[in-house]
Design a protein around this motif. Structure first.
Motif, mmCIF file in Angstrom:
data_model
loop_
_atom_site.group_PDB
_atom_site.id
_atom_site.type_symbol
_atom_site.label_atom_id
_atom_site.label_comp_id
_atom_site.label_asym_id
_atom_site.label_seq_id
_atom_site.Cartn_x
_atom_site.Cartn_y
_atom_site.Cartn_z
ATOM 1 N N SER A 1 96.342 4.572 49.739
ATOM 2 C CA SER A 1 96.787 3.504 50.640
ATOM 3 C C SER A 1 97.021 3.991 52.063
ATOM 4 N N ASN B 1 94.170 7.886 44.779
ATOM 5 C CA ASN B 1 92.756 7.925 45.176
ATOM 6 C C ASN B 1 91.857 8.550 44.111
ATOM 7 N N ASP C 1 97.286 9.773 47.919
ATOM 8 C CA ASP C 1 97.615 8.393 48.266
ATOM 9 C C ASP C 1 96.413 7.704 48.906
ATOM 10 N N LYS D 1 99.027 3.797 45.726
ATOM 11 C CA LYS D 1 97.751 3.710 45.010
ATOM 12 C C LYS D 1 97.116 5.086 45.006
#
Length: 671
Positions: free
Chosen positions: A583, A294, A581, A292
């Motif tokens: 996540s 950012n 990232d 995911k």
């Protein structure tokens, strides 16, 4: 006028050829010594200088023989050709021969050394080809106006002189008795080939410094090409007289740069045995995307010729790079980023590819971000057509792309030649780059962006007329200034350029802060390569694999993850992606030393490298394709890998290095 019979043409030809050989030999010897201190001095390049009187003797003997054989054969060939296809008399034919040979020779010197002077180092056309991005044609964009005008003037003067000479010799008669001459000429040619072959096998091929000197001679280069083609029995472009040599001169399927087919039981390049598929799989690298994103912006700043030294330099109580040092204290920093290729274009391409085995069909960092809705911007102080970088990373598909060729240059301020070559010869200043960046970022955006910036302040000759003079009284751009005895002054001028660069980077970060972009933007600053200032007796870059020409600073602002150094440029795209990232909830980025970590690097292209190496924090292991020798550590003896014992450290490191290159080459042919 009719001057009658004024002598035997053979005597005139013999005297003329002798004078030409003396002129050609002395000119090339003078120029190579003038530019490199080649003979018995503290050379600009210790790897290619003659340090013993015996070497100088062999050079003089070999050079005279090469010139006499090549230019003599050329003159005789042109003479007999003219006797069959022209109506010129004997005297006019001789004059034609000398005009053609002299003009070609002098033009070769003028253009060659005109190209070399742009780079400040004058050693090897092959290396300069690598500097120019892999195409000789790019080199001609670096010839200055003086060289171009001199070449044109030479052409005009030669044509006028040639016409006048032909007119004056129109009635001159010379005798040329052919009785018994053909046998003598054939015998002389055969004897010349024997001597040249002997010298080639016994001197040129085994002494790198001698070979370098001969290879800079027009006559030897021509002879070398002829010998190489005649001895290439299998027609694969390599033979016993090429560098590198053909491991099997009777099989076109085996040559030193052949692509290895894994696990087929054959050694296609004759170097390290059959390549294993497991090694290929271990070499594969793709940029890993976050689970995911950012939404942070990305700014990748590539600084031309960025050394570590000015980061810590202090002159007259002033830091050379005060703002950069402030960033260094606040964010993740290492002075052990490694340039895998050591030249500008392929360094930039590697940064975007995240690997060294890329091609024009590869998926680059910018492609992945574009698929995630990022706007793509690029502002570069150089022409990104250099080395086909614009084509590789598809800069034309960016939302905004501005480089040196985009500027509306004031033609009144440019020389005629710069007008013709401005796409390659001119660079934007850092303030001009920032002005374009600020104008671009002032525009409203609804999505995150990736911005590639290229600064050229540290490009040779490390000065432009708009630079502020912090550590120097005046800038020096003459190629003669960049000699070894001036290395302290060279570095001071470089440090002054670094201070100007530092100000431009500071202005960029001030803009980011003022426009609320500093906290949601991941910024990476890295050099494309450093220039060495005689730390290894070399000036410039692309010559060597040691840290003086590969080690460059790296700063990562707003990054994530834990990493080890040395850091290869092929790792940086992955670091950027990890920093995007959402996540992964990690603390501030950390970069720590791993002494045993090695980075793969090379000189030349992945298809035909001159050398390949593992570089680590503590050492360098190198394989030289030109000589076929391997060096486990700097300063140790170069050894033939065929002598290594099975399972020895030398063999293990050598095979891992060769297998890595073989895997990189194989993978570069796929996406």
């Amino acid at each position: 006028m009719n001057t009658g019979n004024i002598g035997d043409a053979r005597r005139i030809i013999f005297i003329g050829i002798t004078l030409l050989v003396l002129f050609f030999f002395s000119s090339e010897a003078f120029l190579i010594h003038k530019t490199e201190a080649y003979f018995l001095e503290d050379s600009l390049n210790k790897y290619f200088s003659l340090s013993q009187y015996s070497q100088v003797f062999y050079y003089f003997v070999g050079a005279v023989i090469s010139d006499l054989f090549f230019y003599g054969t050329l003159a005789v060939g042109v003479f007999f050709l003219l006797s069959r296809v022209s109506t010129l008399n004997m005297a006019q034919r001789i004059a034609t021969i000398f005009c053609i040979v002299v003009f070609g020779f002098v033009l070769n010197l003028v253009v060659k050394y005109g190209i070399f002077s742009y780079f400040g180092t004058k050693f090897d056309l092959q290396i300069l080809k690598e500097l120019s991005g892999g195409a000789y044609v790019n080199l001609f964009h670096t010839i200055d106006a003086y060289t171009m005008l001199l070449s044109l003037l030479m052409l005009v003067v030669t044509i006028v002189f040639f016409g006048v000479v032909l007119y004056l010799l129109r009635n001159v008669k010379l005798n040329f008795i052919m009785v018994g001459q053909k046998r003598f000429i054939v015998a002389a040619v055969c004897f010349g080939w024997v001597i040249i072959g002997f010298l080639h096998f016994n001197l040129y091929g085994v002494d790198r410094a001698l070979w370098h000197g001969f290879y800079n001679k027009m006559s030897y280069r021509a002879i070398d090409i002829i010998l190489a083609n005649l001895s290439d029995f299998d027609g694969d472009g390599y033979g016993p007289l090429t560098q590198p040599k053909d491991p099997d001169n009777f099989s076109a399927n085996v040559e030193p740069y052949a692509i290895e087919i894994p696990d087929n039981g054959l050694d296609e390049n004759g170097i390290g045995g059959d390549l294993k598929q497991s090694y290929v799989e271990a070499t594969k690298r793709q940029i890993k995307e976050p689970l995911k994103y950012n939404g942070n912006n990305v700014i990748l700043i590539v600084v031309e010729s960025f050394k570590v030294a000015p980061v810590n330099a202090v002159y007259d109580g002033q830091e050379a790079m005060p703002f950069f040092n402030e960033l260094k204290r606040k964010h993740a920093y290492t002075d052990w980023a490694i340039s895998n290729y050591g030249v500008t274009s392929r360094s930039i391409q590697t940064l975007f590819a995240g690997k060294t085995h890329y091609n024009k069909n590869s998926i680059f960092l910018s492609d992945l971000l574009k698929m995630q809705g990022y706007s793509l911007y690029a502002v570069s102080a150089q022409n990104e057509n250099w080395g086909d970088t614009a084509e590789y990373i598809r800069l034309a598909d960016f939302d905004h792309f501005y480089d040196a060729k985009s500027k509306a240059w004031n033609l009144d301020e440019l020389s005629t030649w710069k007008k013709l070559t401005k796409e390659f010869g001119l660079k934007l200043r850092g303030d001009e780059v920032n002005e374009e960046v600020f104008s671009l970022l002032d525009q409203k955006r609804t999505q995150p962006f990736m911005l590639y910036i290229n600064y050229q302040e540290l490009h040779y000759p490390y000065f432009n007329e708009k630079m502020e003079k912090h550590f120097i009284k005046e800038g020096n751009v003459r190629s003669g200034f960049f000699a070894k005895e001036n290395k302290d002054q060279i570095f001071r001028q470089y440090a002054n350029a670094a201070r100007n660069l530092d100000a431009h980077i500071g202005h960029l970060f001030a803009y980011l802060e003022e426009n609320n972009l500093s906290k949601n933007t991941t910024v990476v600053i890295v050099g494309d390569h450093p220039d060495s200032f005689y730390e290894n007796d070399l000036l410039g870059h692309a010559w060597a694999l040691d840290k003086s020409q590969r080690q460059t600073p790296l700063i990562i602002v707003n990054g994530k993850g834990e990493y080890t150094y040395p850091v290869g440029q092929d790792e940086i795209a992955g670091i950027i992606m990890s920093s995007l990232d959402a996540s992964v909830d990690e603390g501030p980025i950390k970069i720590s030393l791993e002494p045993s970590k090695t980075i793969f690097e090379l000189t030349g292209t992945i298809n035909k490298p001159r050398q390949i190496a593992w570089i680590s924090h503590d050492g360098l292991s190198t394989y030289d394709f030109m000589t076929g020798l391997f060096q486990l550590k700097e300063g140790e003896e170069w050894q033939n890998p065929t002598a290594f014992r099975d399972g020895s450290v030398h063999q293990t490191v050598f095979k891992s290095l060769v297998n890595r290159w073989e895997s990189e080459l194989l993978l570069s042919k796929s996406n």
